[in-house]
Design an enzyme around this catalytic site. Structure first.
Site, PDB file in Angstrom:
ATOM      1  N   LYS A 246      -6.338   4.730  -3.933  1.00 55.41           N
ATOM      2  CA  LYS A 246      -6.262   3.698  -2.890  1.00 55.41           C
ATOM      3  C   LYS A 246      -5.823   4.337  -1.562  1.00 55.41           C
ATOM      4  CE  LYS A 246      -6.108  -0.665  -1.422  1.00 55.41           C
ATOM      5  NZ  LYS A 246      -5.038  -1.634  -1.453  1.00 55.41           N
TER       6      LYS A 246
ATOM      7  N   ASN B  55       0.832  -1.190   0.000  1.00 54.49           N
ATOM      8  CA  ASN B  55       0.000   0.000   0.000  1.00 54.49           C
ATOM      9  C   ASN B  55       0.872   1.247   0.000  1.00 54.49           C
ATOM     10  OD1 ASN B  55      -2.738  -0.608  -0.238  1.00 54.49           O
ATOM     11  ND2 ASN B  55      -2.789  -1.433   1.839  1.00 54.49           N
TER      12      ASN B  55
HETATM   13  N1  NAP Z   1      -4.087  -7.584   3.839  1.00 54.33           N
HETATM   14  C1  NAP Z   1      -4.788  -6.921   2.931  1.00 54.33           C
HETATM   15  O1  NAP Z   1      -6.025  -7.065   2.831  1.00 54.33           O
HETATM   16  C2  NAP Z   1      -4.089  -5.983   1.968  1.00 54.33           C
HETATM   17  C3  NAP Z   1      -4.792  -5.541   0.846  1.00 54.33           C
HETATM   18  C4  NAP Z   1      -4.149  -4.719  -0.058  1.00 54.33           C
HETATM   19  C5  NAP Z   1      -2.833  -4.336   0.161  1.00 54.33           C
HETATM   20  N2  NAP Z   1      -2.180  -4.758   1.275  1.00 54.33           N
HETATM   21  C6  NAP Z   1      -0.792  -4.338   1.444  1.00 54.33           C
HETATM   22  O2  NAP Z   1       0.042  -5.438   1.104  1.00 54.33           O
HETATM   23  C7  NAP Z   1       1.250  -5.386   1.881  1.00 54.33           C
HETATM   24  C8  NAP Z   1       1.393  -6.708   2.640  1.00 54.33           C
HETATM   25  O3  NAP Z   1       0.319  -6.773   3.575  1.00 54.33           O
HETATM   26  P1  NAP Z   1      -0.161  -8.128   4.267  1.00 54.33           P
HETATM   27  O4  NAP Z   1      -1.491  -7.829   4.842  1.00 54.33           O
HETATM   28  O5  NAP Z   1       0.006  -9.271   3.347  1.00 54.33           O
HETATM   29  O6  NAP Z   1       0.912  -8.227   5.447  1.00 54.33           O
HETATM   30  P2  NAP Z   1       1.206  -9.486   6.408  1.00 54.33           P
HETATM   31  O7  NAP Z   1       0.058 -10.425   6.409  1.00 54.33           O
HETATM   32  O8  NAP Z   1       1.681  -8.902   7.685  1.00 54.33           O
HETATM   33  O9  NAP Z   1       2.413 -10.217   5.671  1.00 54.33           O
HETATM   34  C9  NAP Z   1       3.694  -9.663   5.561  1.00 54.33           C
HETATM   35  C10 NAP Z   1       4.673 -10.810   5.626  1.00 54.33           C
HETATM   36  O10 NAP Z   1       5.967 -10.315   5.345  1.00 54.33           O
HETATM   37  C11 NAP Z   1       6.850 -11.092   6.136  1.00 54.33           C
HETATM   38  N3  NAP Z   1       8.171 -10.466   6.201  1.00 54.33           N
HETATM   39  C12 NAP Z   1       8.537  -9.329   6.828  1.00 54.33           C
HETATM   40  N4  NAP Z   1       9.850  -9.111   6.671  1.00 54.33           N
HETATM   41  C13 NAP Z   1      10.329 -10.138   5.926  1.00 54.33           C
HETATM   42  C14 NAP Z   1      11.599 -10.483   5.435  1.00 54.33           C
HETATM   43  N5  NAP Z   1      12.679  -9.711   5.685  1.00 54.33           N
HETATM   44  N6  NAP Z   1      11.747 -11.630   4.719  1.00 54.33           N
HETATM   45  C15 NAP Z   1      10.679 -12.412   4.474  1.00 54.33           C
HETATM   46  N7  NAP Z   1       9.440 -12.148   4.919  1.00 54.33           N
HETATM   47  C16 NAP Z   1       9.258 -11.012   5.629  1.00 54.33           C
HETATM   48  C17 NAP Z   1       6.140 -11.215   7.463  1.00 54.33           C
HETATM   49  O11 NAP Z   1       6.735 -12.249   8.187  1.00 54.33           O
HETATM   50  P3  NAP Z   1       6.301 -12.646   9.681  1.00 54.33           P
HETATM   51  O12 NAP Z   1       5.121 -13.582   9.487  1.00 54.33           O
HETATM   52  O13 NAP Z   1       7.518 -13.313  10.194  1.00 54.33           O
HETATM   53  O14 NAP Z   1       5.940 -11.375  10.382  1.00 54.33           O
HETATM   54  C18 NAP Z   1       4.724 -11.497   6.999  1.00 54.33           C
HETATM   55  O15 NAP Z   1       4.507 -12.878   6.833  1.00 54.33           O
HETATM   56  C19 NAP Z   1       1.098  -4.177   2.807  1.00 54.33           C
HETATM   57  O16 NAP Z   1       1.703  -3.041   2.246  1.00 54.33           O
HETATM   58  C20 NAP Z   1      -0.411  -3.970   2.878  1.00 54.33           C
HETATM   59  O17 NAP Z   1      -0.779  -2.652   3.177  1.00 54.33           O
HETATM   60  C21 NAP Z   1      -2.772  -5.602   2.178  1.00 54.33           C
END
Ligand code: NAP
Length: 294
Positions: A175, A98
């Site tokens: 967005k 995002n």
């Molecule tokens: N969720 C939604 O509905 C949604 C929708 C649209 C856009 N987004 C955007 O998409 C992006 C990701 O969001 P998300 O919701 O998918 O986040 P999330 O569920 O927190 O997933 C992020 C993942 O990245 C991992 N990570 C962090 N540092 C890392 C590294 N150095 N090496 C490997 N893995 C690493 C985390 O590991 P750990 O499990 O160890 O913490 C976690 O599993 C964000 O910018 C968010 O705003 C999300």
């Protein structure tokens, strides 16, 4: 067939893995901090078992054809530790995060011409066991240029709707307008229904109006009715919908405060545009970040 590595396999990374698996012809590598015991993605069309290699050590990664980054925005530096090995042969890097600063965030680590900013909308939840539940289709927007077309081709055959747009900046700020108002849920610790309250609805309109003003200064084409569109959208959601910033606060994780509201304040300063509501949201959320939930 392409070799694709996903860095960060949470909610969005899991969806991407499921889409690549459904596309049916790619070699997938899942780059995580902790080992994954397999990955399943439950979609409206059925369960997808992702067949992939899982790595937790950046030094052990091999060169791939494409890298998808799906960490939170604040984990950019950690994500970049994977690039020296994965991008040894100049693989393009799609940033699925995002915000509006995909390029700025990764400029220290990747050549500008190899960065593809991506906007993704997808109702998805990551479960405690690491599996992912995708409740609807993924809508993805990329720039209409060579890398955008190649990215779309990678997902051809999956359920993703990939749109190539000539006006990515407007798509990204649109967005951000939605995400900026989500701060109210994180501040009040209440799901989307909280915006049905008149006073909080008016604050949401103000937060989005600041975002529109700054976005327009950056070149985004955002209509006057944007705030009302955003508010109507939140009010049409099920009252118990939890946005990712609220989910992060409830889980005691860091929040994407800077990528979602801080950026409006910072860029506003550049243009002399006042952004008091976003400034207050940032200041308060920073106080709450990492504090135990009451
Ligand atoms: N969720 C939604 O509905 C949604 C929708 C649209 C856009 N987004 C955007 O998409 C992006 C990701 O969001 P998300 O919701 O998918 O986040 P999330 O569920 O927190 O997933 C992020 C993942 O990245 C991992 N990570 C962090 N540092 C890392 C590294 N150095 N090496 C490997 N893995 C690493 C985390 O590991 P750990 O499990 O160890 O913490 C976690 O599993 C964000 O910018 C968010 O705003 C999300």
């Amino acid at each position: 067939m392409a070799r694709v590595a996903i860095v960060g396999v949470g909610a969005i990374g899991g969806v991407l893995a499921g889409l690549l698996e459904a596309a049916g012809r790619h070699e997938i590598t899942l780059c995580t901090r902790r080992p994954l015991e397999g990955l399943t993605v439950t979609t409206p069309e059925g369960v997808v078992w992702v067949k992939a290699k899982n790595l937790t050590d950046p030094a052990r990664a091999e060169a791939v054809d494409w890298v998808f980054v799906a960490t939170k925005a604040y984990d950019a530096q950690g994500a970049a530790e994977w690039f020296p090995s994965l991008c040894r042969k100049n693989a393009p890097v799609a940033i699925l995060q995002n915000g509006v600063e995909h390029r700025e965030r990764f400029a220290p680590y990747v050549k500008p011409e190899l960065i593809l900013p991506v906007i993704i909308d997808c109702p998805v939840e990551r479960q405690q066991d690491g599996s992912v539940v995708q409740r609807g289709p993924a809508r993805i927007q990329v720039e209409a240029r060579r890398l955008g077309a190649e990215f779309a081709e990678l997902l051809a055959g999956s359920s993703a709707r990939v749109e190539q747009t000539d006006d990515f900046i407007t798509a990204a700020w649109r967005k951000l307008c939605i995400n900026s108002a989500g701060a109210i849920s994180a501040l009040t610790m209440k799901p989307a229904g909280v915006l049905r309250d008149e006073a909080l609805g008016n604050i949401a309109l103000g937060i989005v109006a600041e975002c529109v003003a700054v976005g327009r200064a950056e070149g985004a084409r955002l209509e006057e009715s944007m705030g009302q569109q955003v508010l109507d959208g939140y009010r049409a959601q099920p009252a118990d919908s939890i946005n990712s910033m609220l989910a992060d606060r409830l889980a005691g994780r860091p929040m994407e405060i800077d990528a979602r509201n801080g950026v409006i304040v910072r860029k506003g300063e550049k243009y002399g545009i006042n952004t008091p509501l976003n400034r207050m949201a940032v200041a308060l959320l920073k106080v709450f970040e990492g504090s135990p939930c009451p």
